[in-house]
Scaffold this active site. Structure first.
Site, PDB file in Angstrom:
ATOM      1  N   SER A 294      -1.507  29.545  25.897  1.00 35.15           N
ATOM      2  CA  SER A 294      -0.265  30.073  26.435  1.00 35.15           C
ATOM      3  C   SER A 294      -0.468  30.169  27.944  1.00 35.15           C
ATOM      4  CB  SER A 294       0.001  31.455  25.865  1.00 35.15           C
ATOM      5  OG  SER A 294      -0.977  32.348  26.343  1.00 35.15           O
ATOM      6  N   LYS A 295       0.567  30.563  28.631  1.00 34.80           N
ATOM      7  CA  LYS A 295       0.453  30.686  30.083  1.00 34.80           C
ATOM      8  C   LYS A 295      -0.718  31.584  30.463  1.00 34.80           C
ATOM      9  CE  LYS A 295       4.301  29.488  32.832  1.00 34.80           C
ATOM     10  NZ  LYS A 295       5.654  29.537  32.298  1.00 34.80           N
ATOM     11  N   ARG A 296      -0.845  32.659  29.717  1.00 35.98           N
ATOM     12  CA  ARG A 296      -1.858  33.656  30.025  1.00 35.98           C
ATOM     13  C   ARG A 296      -3.275  33.132  29.761  1.00 35.98           C
ATOM     14  NH1 ARG A 296      -3.827  37.201  26.879  1.00 35.98           N
ATOM     15  NH2 ARG A 296      -2.429  36.532  25.236  1.00 35.98           N
ATOM     16  N   THR A 297      -3.381  32.223  28.775  1.00 33.46           N
ATOM     17  CA  THR A 297      -4.726  31.781  28.397  1.00 33.46           C
ATOM     18  C   THR A 297      -5.081  30.422  28.973  1.00 33.46           C
ATOM     19  OG1 THR A 297      -3.794  30.963  26.337  1.00 33.46           O
ATOM     20  CG2 THR A 297      -4.839  33.116  26.264  1.00 33.46           C
ATOM     21  N   GLY A 298      -4.300  29.964  29.920  1.00 32.41           N
ATOM     22  CA  GLY A 298      -4.751  28.760  30.602  1.00 32.41           C
ATOM     23  C   GLY A 298      -3.857  27.542  30.489  1.00 32.41           C
TER      24      GLY A 298
END
Ligand code: GLU
Length: 442
Positions: free
Chosen positions: A211-215
């Site tokens: 996801s955006k948060r995880t890369g």
């Protein structure tokens, strides 16, 4: 001749997953002296955007994935319609009145063209996963041409892969469920079925989807953060292939010699930000200072527009970059860690100030300033000598003074050697910053 393709939809930026698919196609073409085709799947006029297209093309070029041919599906609508007509004529497809009415659509809707699915055994020999058998009895009749006249993904994909003479379809595992539908279409149209290679998913460190948060960051963003294209490509390569012997740093030319799609990894890859940082650090160390300065100059100018002294003195900037080359993971780190060179308003870390600057060092700072003001040759070695002599005279340890001076000059507790810092800041800035901590009258 091997012909592979990367087929992005311009409905979003190029992310890690897409870039890896592009790399594996491009590399396979390079490894086998084949052709790498770029196909823009832009038939969804509501979601396709010019800015995404530009971003995708720029990112691919930046990564070095140059394409031999490029096609836009929106320019090929007649081709899809002609093949759909052929299936209609052969009785393999039928017209269906459209159920959907598009809101606000001024186009007169035609009847959709629908493919009649005859359940049959479909088996592929996936070059990565081996034999896969599909049960097509669960597949419903497939829309080929929608009522607005545009093709569905599966249909356009098959017509294109066949007419563009694609020999190997290399794409993400998320498309595996499309493969049997596509094979039924290949058969109905009498096309030769290409080889398939489905690349395992890329998971986040916690095991979920990226996801955006995880890369799942856009490639353009990695570029902005100061990643080097070679490092990113090296990392993308490890997300699905390994050169063996636990090697992690590999030059793309060498990779092209060793690579084969059949030795791509079978299991899901994990996206690891620490690893990509480490790889980038390795590549930064290998870059020439000249090249690093070229890359940093526009970034610095943008972030610190007023620091002319560094931009007009390339040698000075080179020396400064050298101080950081071994320690930064990204070029962005330099902007952050070396900010005190480029701005007058330094941010002093409050905890550091509390720890190192709460006692009154007015007289020590004044004495140190006096000595460096007097230096005829203002150089790292002479600054250090002046400092060491002062320490002996004051009968204190160097640590007692080094840390406070560093915090006063840089706002930080860590950084390059203090005497290098003083040299690059210059006498004037050193005086201004240390004077802030000298009580009047001392
Ligand atoms: N446009 C599709 C995608 O972006 C292409 C899939 C394929 O490679 O067949 O996922």
């Amino acid at each position: 001749m091997i012909r592979v393709r990367f087929a992005p939809s311009p409905t979003g930026n190029l992310h890690i997953g897409g870039a890896r698919t592009a790399l594996f196609n491009w590399l396979y073409a390079r490894a086998k002296d084949g052709k790498f085709i770029l196909r823009i799947e832009d038939t969804d006029q509501h979601r396709s955007r010019k800015e995404y297209l530009d971003e995708i093309l720029q990112s691919l070029s930046w990564l070095g994935f140059n394409w031999d041919e490029i096609y836009f599906q929106i320019q090929r609508l007649d081709i899809y319609r002609a093949y759909a007509q052929r299936l209609l004529k052969d009785g393999r497809a039928y017209l269906a009145a459209s159920q959907q009415t598009e809101e606000g659509s001024s186009q007169p809707l035609q009847e959709a063209i629908v493919f009649r699915v005859h359940p049959q055994r479909v088996r592929i020999n996936d070059l990565i996963h081996g034999q896969i058998e599909f049960d097509t009895s669960v597949i419903k009749d497939q829309v080929l041409i929608k009522s607005d006249g545009t093709p569905t993904y599966n249909f356009a994909c098959v017509v294109d892969d066949a007419t563009m003479q694609i020999t190997h379809v290399i794409r993400g595992d998320d498309h595996i469920s499309n493969t049997p539908k596509q094979i039924l279409l290949y058969k109905a149209l009498g096309f030769r079925i290409p080889e398939f290679a489905h690349l395992p998913l890329i998971l986040s460190k916690s095991g979920g989807r990226l996801s955006k948060r995880t890369g799942a960051t856009a490639i353009s963003q990695f570029r902005q953060m100061g990643f080097l294209p070679e490092a990113l490509v090296n990392y993308l390569l490890l997300l699905g292939w390994s050169p063996g012997e636990n090697r992690e740093i590999i030059d793309i030319k060498e990779a092209a010699r060793l690579f084969d799609i059949t030795n791509a990894n079978k299991t899901a890859a994990t996206f690891d930000m620490d690893k990509i940082n480490w790889i980038n650090n390795q590549y930064i160390k290998g870059y020439s200072i000249e090249k690093l300065v070229d890359l940093l100059m526009p970034m610095l100018r943008q972030r610190f527009p007023r620091t002319q002294s560094y931009y007009s003195d390339r040698q000075k900037l080179q020396g400064l970059v050298k101080l950081y080359q071994g320690r930064i993971n990204t070029l962005g780190d330099l902007l952050e860690w070396a900010d005190f060179f480029f701005t007058d308003e330094i941010n002093v870390d409050p905890a550091a100030a509390q720890r190192y600057l709460s006692q009154d060092l007015s007289s020590e700072f004044s004495l140190f300033l006096e000595r460096i003001e007097k230096l005829e040759h203002f150089e790292v070695a002479t600054i250090e000598k002046a400092f060491r002599e002062l320490i002996v005279e004051l009968n204190i340890s160097s640590r007692q003074l080094i840390h406070p001076i560093r915090v006063a000059l840089t706002g930080k507790t860590v950084g390059p050697g203090l005497f290098d810092v003083i040299f690059y800041l210059g006498k004037e800035v050193t005086r201004i910053r240390l004077s802030r901590w000298i009580k009047k009258g001392s």
